[in-house]
Design an enzyme around this catalytic site. Structure first.
Site, PDB file in Angstrom:
ATOM      1  N   CYS A  34       3.589   6.919  10.556  1.00 45.26           N
ATOM      2  CA  CYS A  34       2.812   7.827  10.164  1.00 45.26           C
ATOM      3  C   CYS A  34       1.935   8.893  11.380  1.00 45.26           C
ATOM      4  O   CYS A  34       1.802   9.974  11.270  1.00 45.26           O
ATOM      5  CB  CYS A  34       1.301   7.228   9.490  1.00 45.26           C
ATOM      6  SG  CYS A  34       0.941   5.805  10.845  1.00 45.26           S
TER       7      CYS A  34
ATOM      8  N   ASN B  74      -3.482   8.111   6.995  1.00 41.20           N
ATOM      9  CA  ASN B  74      -1.780   7.508   7.315  1.00 41.20           C
ATOM     10  C   ASN B  74      -0.980   7.225   6.274  1.00 41.20           C
ATOM     11  O   ASN B  74       0.528   7.865   6.822  1.00 41.20           O
ATOM     12  CB  ASN B  74      -2.122   5.835   8.270  1.00 41.20           C
ATOM     13  CG  ASN B  74      -3.071   5.064   7.944  1.00 41.20           C
ATOM     14  OD1 ASN B  74      -3.657   5.165   7.780  1.00 41.20           O
ATOM     15  ND2 ASN B  74      -2.564   4.115   7.827  1.00 41.20           N
TER      16      ASN B  74
ATOM     17  N   ASN C 148       0.813  -1.347  -0.294  1.00 47.82           N
ATOM     18  CA  ASN C 148      -0.177   0.135   0.212  1.00 47.82           C
ATOM     19  C   ASN C 148       1.025   1.309   0.363  1.00 47.82           C
ATOM     20  O   ASN C 148       0.569   1.988  -0.918  1.00 47.82           O
ATOM     21  CB  ASN C 148      -0.702  -0.216   0.848  1.00 47.82           C
ATOM     22  CG  ASN C 148      -2.073  -1.037   1.165  1.00 47.82           C
ATOM     23  OD1 ASN C 148      -2.647  -1.786  -0.179  1.00 47.82           O
ATOM     24  ND2 ASN C 148      -2.391  -1.265   2.364  1.00 47.82           N
TER      25      ASN C 148
END
Length: 313
Positions: free
Chosen positions: A130, A288, A14
């Protein structure tokens, strides 16, 4: 793009895929050259191949064998803290810059709006986490006008936005973020907590920052926090205050005791933040990912611009 620095990303999940899209859409000084993964069926590798990038599913070893490897000047690591040490050694020994998006913390911690210009010559820079990217600027803002005795952050993210790498690094997340709250944010003591929220529909990233400070009044702290939020939102447009900054005073009659630090009078500041993602790869709830990749890109572009300017002399 002639004259730009070619970049590779290790990690086709991701975070790596979102970062790849950001570089290709928005960077004027970086040129995507290679995407590296370990899963031949990953969507990130498939997208990179469709975009004409060099790809490999053989991890670091595959990257070192790609024909484009000698031309690459910067490598982003979006894998795991455990794998990063080996990746960093190979990359930096080859004279290339490593931007670390894992909590490994081999290189110095970097928060673009706090110390983004302090480590432009480092061979490895660490983007903390994050939660750190979202909250440490606020701690730093309070510390710019007051003495911060203690800072605690709680980062809540949608469970769907936490991939295998994030889940495997929960301990490293809390340890790295806590240290960076102190070393970069300026707090005497820092603590970090992460919450993976399984709510449906998925929630936006929410962060809460608590500080206990002395030496400044509420107006000065609020102004510093609001100015910092504006600076972060310049490269993370979905970053915002969820509500007005909250304050509570502690005086001689009701002091606060912090184990190991002592008893203090002063102001407890509570800041509620929300981070909406740009939805370059995952939906908007994945703020995030967005703040992490946006911070990495902002840092990398500063390093690249410095390098290109030196080469032009």
């Amino acid at each position: 793009m002639a004259g730009n620095i070619k970049a590779a990303i290790i990690g086709s999940g991701n975070i790596g895929t979102d970062l790849m899209i950001k570089i290709m859409r928005h960077s004027d000084v970086l040129e995507m050259a290679a995407m590296v993964g370990i899963d031949p069926a990953s969507d990130g590798l498939a997208r990179a191949e469709r975009m004409g990038l060099a790809t490999t599913a053989q991890g670091l070893e595959g990257l070192l064998q790609l024909p484009v490897w000698p031309e690459i000047g910067m490598v982003f690591d979006a894998t795991s803290a455990g794998a990063h040490a080996r990746h960093s050694a190979a990359v930096t020994e080859a004279g290339k810059v490593m931007i670390d998006l894992t909590p490994a913390a081999i290189g110095p911690y970097v928060i673009p709006v706090v110390n983004g210009d302090a480590h432009l010559g480092a061979s490895n820079v660490n983007m903390v986490t994050c939660g750190g990217q979202a909250t440490i600027p606020i701690v730093s803002a309070v510390a710019s006008v007051a003495q911060v005795h203690y800072a605690e952050i709680v980062a809540s993210i949608a469970s769907k936005s936490a991939g295998p790498g994030t889940r495997a690094n929960i301990d490293e997340f809390t340890e790295t973020t806590s240290r960076a709250i102190e070393q970069v944010g300026g707090a005497a003591r820092g603590k970090a907590i992460i919450v993976l929220n399984p709510a449906e529909p998925p929630m936006l990233m929410r962060d809460t920052v608590f500080t206990l400070s002395s030496g400044a009044d509420e107006a000065a702290i609020e102004a510093a926090v609001e100015a910092m939020v504006a600076q972060v939102s310049a490269y993370v447009p979905g970053y915002r205050l969820k509500q007005k900054v909250q304050f509570e005073r502690f005086g001689a009659n009701n002091p606060v005791r912090i184990p190991g630090l002592g008893t203090f009078e002063g102001i407890k500041t509570t800041v509620f933040l929300e981070v909406e993602g740009a939805a370059h790869y995952l939906p908007a709830y994945a703020g995030n990912l967005d703040i992490m990749t946006s911070a990495a890109l902002a840092t990398a572009e500063k390093i690249a611009a410095r390098r290109l300017a030196r080469e032009a002399v």
